[in-house]
Enzyme design. Sequence first.
Site, PDB file in Angstrom:
ATOM      1  N   ASN A   1       0.838  -1.189   0.000  1.00 30.30           N
ATOM      2  CA  ASN A   1       0.000   0.000   0.000  1.00 30.30           C
ATOM      3  C   ASN A   1       0.884   1.255   0.000  1.00 30.30           C
ATOM      4  O   ASN A   1       2.113   1.165  -0.023  1.00 30.30           O
ATOM      5  CB  ASN A   1      -0.946  -0.025   1.209  1.00 30.30           C
ATOM      6  CG  ASN A   1      -2.260   0.659   0.930  1.00 30.30           C
ATOM      7  OD1 ASN A   1      -2.314   1.656   0.217  1.00 30.30           O
ATOM      8  ND2 ASN A   1      -3.332   0.119   1.491  1.00 30.30           N
TER       9      ASN A   1
ATOM     10  N   ARG B   1       4.639  -9.010  19.859  1.00 28.19           N
ATOM     11  CA  ARG B   1       4.602 -10.321  20.516  1.00 28.19           C
ATOM     12  C   ARG B   1       3.343 -11.040  20.071  1.00 28.19           C
ATOM     13  O   ARG B   1       2.361 -10.413  19.632  1.00 28.19           O
ATOM     14  CB  ARG B   1       4.636 -10.170  22.036  1.00 28.19           C
ATOM     15  CG  ARG B   1       3.439  -9.436  22.593  1.00 28.19           C
ATOM     16  CD  ARG B   1       3.527  -9.246  24.110  1.00 28.19           C
ATOM     17  NE  ARG B   1       2.452  -8.422  24.597  1.00 28.19           N
ATOM     18  CZ  ARG B   1       1.205  -8.839  24.795  1.00 28.19           C
ATOM     19  NH1 ARG B   1       0.871 -10.076  24.566  1.00 28.19           N
ATOM     20  NH2 ARG B   1       0.291  -8.003  25.240  1.00 28.19           N
TER      21      ARG B   1
ATOM     22  N   THR C   1      10.733  -7.193  16.354  1.00 31.06           N
ATOM     23  CA  THR C   1      12.148  -7.318  16.714  1.00 31.06           C
ATOM     24  C   THR C   1      12.582  -8.770  16.892  1.00 31.06           C
ATOM     25  O   THR C   1      13.765  -9.034  17.066  1.00 31.06           O
ATOM     26  CB  THR C   1      12.444  -6.549  18.015  1.00 31.06           C
ATOM     27  OG1 THR C   1      11.641  -7.103  19.062  1.00 31.06           O
ATOM     28  CG2 THR C   1      12.150  -5.060  17.860  1.00 31.06           C
ATOM     29  N   LYS C   2      11.612  -9.703  16.893  1.00 35.95           N
ATOM     30  CA  LYS C   2      11.901 -11.135  17.033  1.00 35.95           C
ATOM     31  C   LYS C   2      11.044 -11.900  16.034  1.00 35.95           C
ATOM     32  O   LYS C   2       9.973 -11.438  15.632  1.00 35.95           O
ATOM     33  CB  LYS C   2      11.602 -11.620  18.442  1.00 35.95           C
ATOM     34  CG  LYS C   2      12.503 -10.985  19.471  1.00 35.95           C
ATOM     35  CD  LYS C   2      12.345 -11.583  20.840  1.00 35.95           C
ATOM     36  CE  LYS C   2      13.335 -10.846  21.703  1.00 35.95           C
ATOM     37  NZ  LYS C   2      13.519 -11.185  22.985  1.00 35.95           N
TER      38      LYS C   2
ATOM     39  N   GLY D   1      -0.687  -1.412   8.772  1.00 35.74           N
ATOM     40  CA  GLY D   1      -0.084  -0.115   8.505  1.00 35.74           C
ATOM     41  C   GLY D   1       0.871   0.355   9.587  1.00 35.74           C
ATOM     42  O   GLY D   1       0.672   0.121  10.770  1.00 35.74           O
TER      43      GLY D   1
ATOM     44  N   HIS E   1      23.393  -0.910  11.752  1.00 35.65           N
ATOM     45  CA  HIS E   1      24.707  -0.337  12.053  1.00 35.65           C
ATOM     46  C   HIS E   1      25.285  -1.039  13.278  1.00 35.65           C
ATOM     47  O   HIS E   1      24.534  -1.543  14.120  1.00 35.65           O
ATOM     48  CB  HIS E   1      24.582   1.167  12.322  1.00 35.65           C
ATOM     49  CG  HIS E   1      24.025   1.917  11.154  1.00 35.65           C
ATOM     50  ND1 HIS E   1      24.804   2.330  10.103  1.00 35.65           N
ATOM     51  CD2 HIS E   1      22.758   2.291  10.850  1.00 35.65           C
ATOM     52  CE1 HIS E   1      24.041   2.934   9.212  1.00 35.65           C
ATOM     53  NE2 HIS E   1      22.799   2.929   9.644  1.00 35.65           N
TER      54      HIS E   1
END
Length: 192
Positions: free
Chosen positions: A84, A179, A164-165, A141, A114
């Site tokens: 989208n 989660r 993040t996991k 979104g 980084h």
Amino acid sequence: MKTEKEKMLAGELYDALDPQLSKERTRTRLLLKALNDSREDQDEERARILEKLLPQAGEGLWIQPPFYCDYGSNIVTGEKVFFNFNCVVLDVMQISIGSRTLFGPNVQIYTATHPMNYKERASGLEFAKPIVIGEDVWVGGSAVICPGITIGDRSVIGAGSVVTKDIPADVFAAGNPCRVIRPVSPDTKHEV
């Protein structure tokens, strides 16, 4: 001796200002400008641009401009993938996206990262981790998918989540950090 591009694709520290990489990104930016400036009634023109921009895309790819990426050549999609408005894909390493996967507006997918060590970071070198997103996934979104993540088939990522996991298959996951909230059944109909 490896080129900077070979280092980049291997997930090693590399110099993003390398002339070859800079030239490839400039080519991509020019294609993105043409795509993002195209009109809604220019389907053939958009298809021509997308073939050059995303040469590893499956049939039926639909991108609603504006769209942004680093290289395009590192994005591999199955069939009928949808992006989208205003998605950003930092494809420094390969991003694999399964068929029929949907991305809401403003989704951001980052392979680029980084070093945590400030001395390495100050050197200007960076690196990347690949991302794998399964088939029939829906990413809501403004979600952010961080480097090195895998999202399993048929899962749903809630709007605004920061992934993040890794997320397994067949779940609804949301939040910051994202989660698992609950399983998603293939028999569920019209549920939000």
